[in-house]
Motif scaffolding. Structure first.
Motif, PDB file in Angstrom:
ATOM      1  N   TYR A   1     -43.776 -46.324 -16.581  1.00  0.00           N
ATOM      2  CA  TYR A   1     -44.484 -45.371 -17.442  1.00  0.00           C
ATOM      3  C   TYR A   1     -45.289 -46.108 -18.517  1.00  0.00           C
ATOM      4  CZ  TYR A   1     -45.475 -41.025 -19.850  1.00  0.00           C
ATOM      5  OH  TYR A   1     -46.126 -39.955 -20.400  1.00  0.00           O
ATOM      6  N   GLU A   2     -44.636 -47.130 -19.114  1.00  0.00           N
ATOM      7  CA  GLU A   2     -45.314 -47.889 -20.172  1.00  0.00           C
ATOM      8  C   GLU A   2     -46.570 -48.566 -19.620  1.00  0.00           C
ATOM      9  OE1 GLU A   2     -42.023 -47.692 -19.760  1.00  0.00           O
ATOM     10  OE2 GLU A   2     -40.950 -48.574 -21.452  1.00  0.00           O
ATOM     11  N   LEU A   3     -46.434 -49.176 -18.458  1.00  0.00           N
ATOM     12  CA  LEU A   3     -47.571 -49.919 -17.914  1.00  0.00           C
ATOM     13  C   LEU A   3     -48.713 -48.968 -17.528  1.00  0.00           C
ATOM     14  CD1 LEU A   3     -48.748 -52.626 -17.208  1.00  0.00           C
ATOM     15  CD2 LEU A   3     -47.644 -52.498 -14.970  1.00  0.00           C
ATOM     16  N   LEU A   4     -48.357 -47.829 -16.933  1.00  0.00           N
ATOM     17  CA  LEU A   4     -49.390 -46.849 -16.569  1.00  0.00           C
ATOM     18  C   LEU A   4     -50.090 -46.339 -17.820  1.00  0.00           C
ATOM     19  CD1 LEU A   4     -47.285 -45.112 -13.837  1.00  0.00           C
ATOM     20  CD2 LEU A   4     -49.613 -45.906 -13.439  1.00  0.00           C
TER      21      LEU A   4
ATOM     22  N   VAL B   1     -47.686 -57.521 -25.235  1.00  0.00           N
ATOM     23  CA  VAL B   1     -47.020 -57.447 -23.932  1.00  0.00           C
ATOM     24  C   VAL B   1     -46.553 -56.015 -23.697  1.00  0.00           C
ATOM     25  CG1 VAL B   1     -45.068 -58.272 -22.545  1.00  0.00           C
ATOM     26  CG2 VAL B   1     -46.227 -59.840 -24.125  1.00  0.00           C
ATOM     27  N   VAL B   2     -46.812 -55.478 -22.513  1.00  0.00           N
ATOM     28  CA  VAL B   2     -46.302 -54.161 -22.170  1.00  0.00           C
ATOM     29  C   VAL B   2     -45.577 -54.275 -20.830  1.00  0.00           C
ATOM     30  CG1 VAL B   2     -46.871 -51.756 -21.615  1.00  0.00           C
ATOM     31  CG2 VAL B   2     -48.210 -52.985 -23.345  1.00  0.00           C
ATOM     32  N   ALA B   3     -44.354 -53.804 -20.775  1.00  0.00           N
ATOM     33  CA  ALA B   3     -43.553 -53.819 -19.557  1.00  0.00           C
ATOM     34  C   ALA B   3     -43.462 -55.230 -18.971  1.00  0.00           C
ATOM     35  CB  ALA B   3     -44.140 -52.859 -18.525  1.00  0.00           C
ATOM     36  N   GLY B   4     -43.519 -56.219 -19.859  1.00  0.00           N
ATOM     37  CA  GLY B   4     -43.417 -57.607 -19.403  1.00  0.00           C
ATOM     38  C   GLY B   4     -44.747 -58.204 -18.970  1.00  0.00           C
TER      39      GLY B   4
ATOM     40  N   LEU C   1     -35.899 -44.440 -13.474  1.00  0.00           N
ATOM     41  CA  LEU C   1     -35.815 -43.476 -14.564  1.00  0.00           C
ATOM     42  C   LEU C   1     -37.214 -43.090 -15.037  1.00  0.00           C
ATOM     43  CD1 LEU C   1     -32.751 -44.636 -16.665  1.00  0.00           C
ATOM     44  CD2 LEU C   1     -33.008 -42.520 -15.349  1.00  0.00           C
ATOM     45  N   GLY C   2     -37.331 -41.838 -15.431  1.00  0.00           N
ATOM     46  CA  GLY C   2     -38.664 -41.294 -15.723  1.00  0.00           C
ATOM     47  C   GLY C   2     -39.104 -40.422 -14.578  1.00  0.00           C
ATOM     48  N   LYS C   3     -38.850 -40.917 -13.344  1.00  0.00           N
ATOM     49  CA  LYS C   3     -39.062 -40.132 -12.117  1.00  0.00           C
ATOM     50  C   LYS C   3     -40.361 -39.344 -12.127  1.00  0.00           C
ATOM     51  CE  LYS C   3     -34.143 -40.282 -11.461  1.00  0.00           C
ATOM     52  NZ  LYS C   3     -32.875 -39.608 -11.635  1.00  0.00           N
TER      53      LYS C   3
ATOM     54  N   ASP D   1     -46.460 -38.258 -12.995  1.00  0.00           N
ATOM     55  CA  ASP D   1     -47.416 -37.553 -13.875  1.00  0.00           C
ATOM     56  C   ASP D   1     -48.476 -38.506 -14.396  1.00  0.00           C
ATOM     57  OD1 ASP D   1     -46.117 -35.149 -13.786  1.00  0.00           O
ATOM     58  OD2 ASP D   1     -45.411 -35.161 -15.861  1.00  0.00           O
ATOM     59  N   ILE D   2     -47.987 -39.616 -14.927  1.00  0.00           N
ATOM     60  CA  ILE D   2     -48.953 -40.495 -15.606  1.00  0.00           C
ATOM     61  C   ILE D   2     -49.737 -41.328 -14.593  1.00  0.00           C
ATOM     62  CG2 ILE D   2     -47.340 -42.368 -16.131  1.00  0.00           C
ATOM     63  CD1 ILE D   2     -48.870 -42.401 -18.949  1.00  0.00           C
TER      64      ILE D   2
END
Lengths: 569, 437, 133
Positions: B212-215, B230-233, B264-266, B271-272
């Motif tokens: 979700y963070e990366l998207l 850095v986002v999601a590594g 998780l987030g599923k 959606d994103i």
């Protein structure tokens, strides 16, 4: 098969020129007949209205985009009561995108017996047929879309009329299709790159052909093939302010062309949901009706028919092969957007839409549809549709009838609008006091549609020899005064016969009938070039093999009614 | 002259390849060889020929052994447990034809069952997301002919959809992509350096579960706004580069899989991802497609859609169709002890559900209809072996892009074996008897 | 005994697919799916040789599988059990009210269990369900 005698009803049949006279209608062996024996079952239709079964020329009721609408709108099931199964009926639900069972039952309830699915992507033809097969009671056919098909674009670009026709005949056979549909010609192909064609002269990217050439070419191919129905167009620039000029440009392409067929059809071009194409103004701010311009032109051209696409002011689900339009719509209303571009053929989009009486643009759209129908001079050429579900669900036809038949009912609608003055000011509706008769309604809903489809030898009239498709409505035209009675009665047929079988008895559906799928099998000269072109495209650019493309009858079309045409020269 | 059946449809995954050639013995009874299929598809055809195949229904005994019964007895037992149950779960439907699904729905409607398919553990998250935000998509051939940017997000077609890349997404020469893989830039987003990632031009090896963070970061980058370092590594420079790469394409296709639907987030992950696709349509053309697993899970969603209006988790127990994943979904129902019989067809929850759900199945009256021996047949009271759809009987199936293709019969099933549809029709007849219809 | 904590994900592999279609009761299926793919650095931490049986434990269950070196790595800290009944002994069944169990991103502990047996798929689920084997 049982014989029936429908006695003493007020009969409306524009084909026979019967305008509310008390007549008896006899049914035997699936057909309307002159008379039946003494043992015939008598239906007492005294005080009731009798018409041939309704024929819908344009509704999106089966196929991939309809199912996208159903599956991505669980909330639509909350818009109407989900009905449990009972007797011969399966459980059924949904409002603007009803399940197939509900589609069959609700059309029957309205006295309709034939419904044409308005846009079938050829690549998904099997899906469309699976849904039609599961839709009870009504006869159906589907129009494959051709206006953005690569074969058609290439042949027309090269001026190869015979190849165009041969390809169309082949595709109709492969997909078990009924007519040539053309949606946003060239624009949906352009949408493959995120672009559009908004006038009839915008060239299609790469293919370098214009919408005008596509429309004209398809009309000519249609007459070359002598199909029952004419070319069925949804022109460019749908839904935009000022689009009436594009519509007129499109309609003018039919000038000078006359119909060639053995089905009694007189028009060469059917323009669908013309309400969406009759807009003036330059922006949403100065948006206004141009119904007058459109109706004037259609009135003057005998070789054109249209259906209206009445806006019913409901929350609904829009869906069309006009992919760029749906993207545009979602940018306007910011609701969810589904899109499917289909390889070599077409595209489509689906977006929910709320036509609110409080929004003046919606009010104007509502008025434009009624305006066109009230300006019409020949209702055999102006047909009842809501472009279901785009302008509203088909279940609202009785409500539209009420508006058409009652100035009082229209005034009540106007009065409920937040921007009443603006809507009255920007349309011609408020100055019209015309009220259509049931005779004219019968033209719009069965006689005219059957004729335009080339099916007047089967449907649309009570002439002996035609299919035993008859609806009896609990409506007394001599005594009825409350416009609400129109909506109630025409939404709930008291009796319905389909091919001579009793489907609705005293308001209850008692049979699922014997539904048929109509398709057209045209024989053309052997054409090895087209065969080679088809094989090549399947080898290189399609992702399904040619052998797996055809819709075989056994599973998908278990009860076909095939129209055989010889177009060899 | 070899006896070859051509244009055969592979009944394994949602790629639904339709170009297989199957070589038969001269009498047409045995499958000798399968051409063009991936290793999995070929194994499916060849395994149908196994000598040790179970060909008759079997009831499980108290002592763990099994006893052969007739199809008639099996249909009676199945009808009985369904009719006696207040809320039977009828799960699976993804490895069978639409014709069989349709008969199954009639049974479910008659007994007031819950119809759920394998999307419930696969792309159910995606179906929910589509209900939230829609989905701009296309057919596989549209992507083949046009796409010059191909993203695999949380999916590994090299293993799960082995011919996807060669038939549709990476290697084929399409109409506007005449140079094949040279026409395309491939981006893989996966926490592992998968065999798909190793073929990619760009691999963003994000931290697991941070999709979700990366998207979201990509959407920021599209707009030229500021990102954290850095986002999601993934360092921000790589994110900006990836965003530019996608925006500069003429047609972007994003394929996604279980990496996003099961983390998780599923549904919010999807959606994103769809939001990213919508954004890209402001700059270029973009589409997104779920990599559906079973060869006809898509078909189950379609048939349920046109018959009831919902793609999975359809609860018919109250006489009308209800849909509420989380409540009417198989695993939630099992774990909350809300169902009192289990009917499985065309899936293997014994292998693919959490063990806590499998235990519940084993405690209930249960039947598994499956050509194979599976962990599900190992815990159900009755196992009904049937013909292989797509090998021994044809029927309509829907590809991952919802394109219908009619699968083909290649050989006869072993003598006396029924198809799914035939068995379901027997069950339906028994149910109607039992309900007095 | 050394125990290490890892983050578990599951999913398809080509061997899982082939052996599944070849028969889930067969040895090949156990060989393909009754495994845990670990990064070499994690195997070093655990002090385990390739192809050694290990016990995988999560909040939700426990299972014996064979530790193998990840072929689609490196992915230190991450462990991979192909989708199937072995993985499903330990994954997180919570759906958080949307239907989908949490198959990916499950905290696990791994320890060497050199003498413990790896059951085939049918025996594994029958034992877990308390059925006779």
């Amino acid at each position: 098969m049982a014989e029936y005698l429908i006695k003493n009803g007020f009969v409306f049949d524009p084909v026979l020129g019967i305008n509310g006279d008390k007549k008896d209608i006899a049914i035997k062996d699936g057909k309307i007949v002159e008379s039946v024996g003494a043992s015939a079952k008598v239906i007492d239709a005294a005080g009731k209205t009798v018409m041939a079964g309704g024929v819908d020329i344009h509704a999106h009721v089966a196929g991939p985009k309809v199912n996208v609408g159903r599956n991505f709108r669980p909330e639509d099931k909350r818009q109407a009561t989900y009905e449990p199964g009972k007797g011969v009926k399966r459980m059924s639900g949904g409002f603007s995108v009803p399940t197939v069972f509900k589609t069959g039952y609700k059309y029957a309830d309205m006295g309709y017996t034939t419904v044409m699915e308005a846009a079938m992507p050829p690549f998904y033809a099997k899906h469309t047929h699976e849904e039609m097969r599961d839709t009870p009671i009504i006869d159906q056919g589907a129009y494959p879309v051709f206006g953005n098909n690569w074969f058609v674009l290439e042949y027309l670009k090269n001026g190869e009329a015979e190849n165009t026709a041969a390809y169309i005949a082949w595709l109709l056979r492969m997909t078990k299709g009924f007519a040539i549909k053309c949606v946003n010609p060239g624009g949906t192909e352009a949408w493959g790159w995120g672009l559009n064609c908004t006038s009839v002269h915008d060239p299609v990217p790469y293919f370098d052909i214009t919408p005008a050439e596509i429309v004209k070419g398809l009309i000519e191919a249609n007459e070359y093939l002598r199909l029952p129905h004419s070319m069925h167009v949804h022109s460019n620039n749908l839904g935009n302010p000022g689009n009436y000029e594009t519509t007129l440009d499109t309609l003018k392409l039919a000038e000078g062309i006359s119909a060639k067929n053995n089905f009694g059809r007189e028009q060469v071009l059917h323009h669908t949901h013309i309400q969406f194409h009759s807009y003036g103004g330059t922006t949403w701010g100065d948006f206004e009706s141009r119904a007058d311009k459109i109706a004037d032109y259609v009135n003057s051209q005998k070789n054109i028919t249209c259906d209206i696409g009445f806006v019913t002011l409901d929350e609904t689900t829009t869906m069309t092969a006009d992919g760029p339009f749906e993207h545009h719509l979602c940018e306007l209303n910011h609701l969810k957007w589904a899109n499917v571009d289909v390889e070599l053929e077409t595209g489509s989009g689906v977006v929910p839409y709320v036509y609110s009486p409080d929004v003046f643009v919606c009010g104007i759209q509502w008025a434009i549809g009624l305006e066109i129908a009230l300006l019409a001079k020949d209702h055999m050429r102006y047909h009842m549709t809501t472009d279901h579900p785009n302008a509203g669900p088909f279940t609202r036809y009785p409500r539209v009838m009420k508006w058409l038949m009652s100035a009082k009912a229209r005034d009540e609608m106007f009065a409920g609008m937040k921007n009443e003055d603006k809507v009255r000011d920007r349309t011609g509706l408020s100055t019209m006091d015309r009220e259509l008769s049931l005779y004219e309604i019968a033209m719009m809903t069965r006689a005219g549609t059957a004729k335009a489809l080339g099916l007047s030898h089967m449907y649309g009239s009570l002439t002996p020899g035609l299919c035993g498709d008859v609806a009896v409505y609990d409506y007394n035209p001599e005594t009825a005064s409350d416009p609400e009675a129109i909506e109630t009665a025409f939404g709930k047929a008291a009796f319905l016969f389909k091919q001579g079988e009793l489907i609705i008895n005293d308001g209850e559906i008692v049979s699922n009938g014997n539904k048929r799928t109509l398709w057209v099998n045209v024989k053309t000269n052997e054409n090895t070039q087209v065969e080679r072109d088809i094989a090549l495209k399947f080898n290189k650019f399609y992702t399904v093999s040619q052998k797996n493309y055809e819709v075989y009858a056994h599973h998908y079309v278990p009860n076909p009614l095939v129209f055989e045409i010889d177009a060899t020269v | 002259m070899a006896n070859i059946v051509s244009d055969v449809i592979c009944p394994f995954c949602g790629t639904l390849c339709d170009d297989l050639e199957v070589e038969l013995s001269d009498d047409g009874k045995k499958i000798l060889e399968v051409y063009h299929a991936c290793a999995i598809g070929a194994e499916k055809f060849l395994h149908s020929q196994a000598e040790d195949r179970i060909t008759r229904p079997r009831m499980m005994q108290e002592d763990g052994t099994t006893k052969e019964v007739s199809y008639e007895e099996a249909a009676k037992y199945t009808a009985k447990i369904l009719c006696e149950a207040k809320k039977p779960l009828m799960y699976g439907w993804s490895s069978t034809s639409c014709e069989a699904q349709s008969v199954g729905h009639s049974v479910a409607e008659a007994v007031g069952g819950i119809v759920d398919n394998t999307a419930t553990v696969c792309h159910g998250s995606s179906l929910i997301a589509v209900q939230d935000v829609g989905i701009p998509s296309c057919t596989l051939g549209e992507a083949m002919n046009r796409a010059d940017r191909v993203v695999f997000w949380g999916c590994n077609p090299a293993h799960a959809h082995p011919r996807h890349m060669s038939r549709y997404s990476v290697y084929p020469r399409g109409f506007f992509t005449g140079k094949g893989s040279k026409s395309r830039k491939v981006v893989v987003i996966d926490p592992r350096k998968t065999d798909t990632a190793s073929l990619a031009d760009v691999h963003l090896q994000l931290e697991q579960g941070r999709d979700y963070e990366l998207l979201s970061a990509l959407r920021v980058a599209f707009r030229g706004e500021k990102l954290p370092d850095v986002v999601a590594g993934i360092p921000k420079d790589q994110i900006y580069e990836a965003a530019d790469l996608l925006k500069s394409g003429r047609f972007v296709i994003i394929y996604f899989g279980m990496g996003v639907t099961q983390s998780l987030g599923k549904n919010h992950n999807i959606d994103i991802a769809i939001g990213v696709t919508r954004d890209l349509n402001d700059y270029t053309k973009a589409a997104i497609m779920p990599m559906r697993g079973h060869y006809n899970v898509t078909g189950s969603g379609e048939v349920l859609g046109w018959q009831y209006g919902f793609p999975f988790c359809v609860d018919l127990s109250r006489g009308i169709a209800r849909y509420n994943p989380g409540e009417t979904s198989s695993n939630d129902l099992l774990m909350r002890d809300e169902v009192d019989a289990v009917f499985v067809l065309g899936s293997d929850p014994g292998a693919h559900f959490p063990i806590s759900s499998v235990k519940k199945i084993s405690e209930l009256p249960s039947v598994a209809i499956d050509p194979h021996l599976t962990p599900t047949t190992a815990v159900c009271k009755l196992h009904v072996p049937v013909a292989f759809v797509g090998v021994e009987v044809g029927g309509c199936c829907y590809r991952m892009d919802n394109v219908p293709i009619e699968s083909r019969k290649v050989v006869d099933p072993p003598e006396g074996m029924l198809t799914d549809q035939e068995f379901l029709e027997m069950v339906l007849a028994e149910v109607r008897k039992c309900k007095g219809v | 005994m050394t125990k290490i904590s890892l983050n578990l994900i599951t999913g398809r592999t080509i061997q899982q697919g082939v052996s599944m279609e070849g028969g889930k009761e067969k040895k090949a299926y156990t060989k393909a799916c009754g495994i845990i793919e670990m990064d070499p650095s994690d195997m070093k931490k655990l002090n385990v040789w390739k192809n050694t049986n290990v016990r995988v434990t999560s909040e939700f269950g426990t299972v014996i599988v064979k530790a193998v070196e990840a072929t689609q790595g490196p992915h230190p800290g991450l462990a991979y059990i192909p989708m199937g009944p072995w993985a499903n002994m330990v994954i997180d069944p919570n759906t958080y009210s949307m239907g989908m169990p949490t198959f990916k991103g499950v905290p696990i502990e791994v320890e060497v269990a050199i003498n413990e047996p790896i059951y085939d798929s049918q025996e594994l689920v029958r034992r877990a369900c308390g059925l006779k084997v």
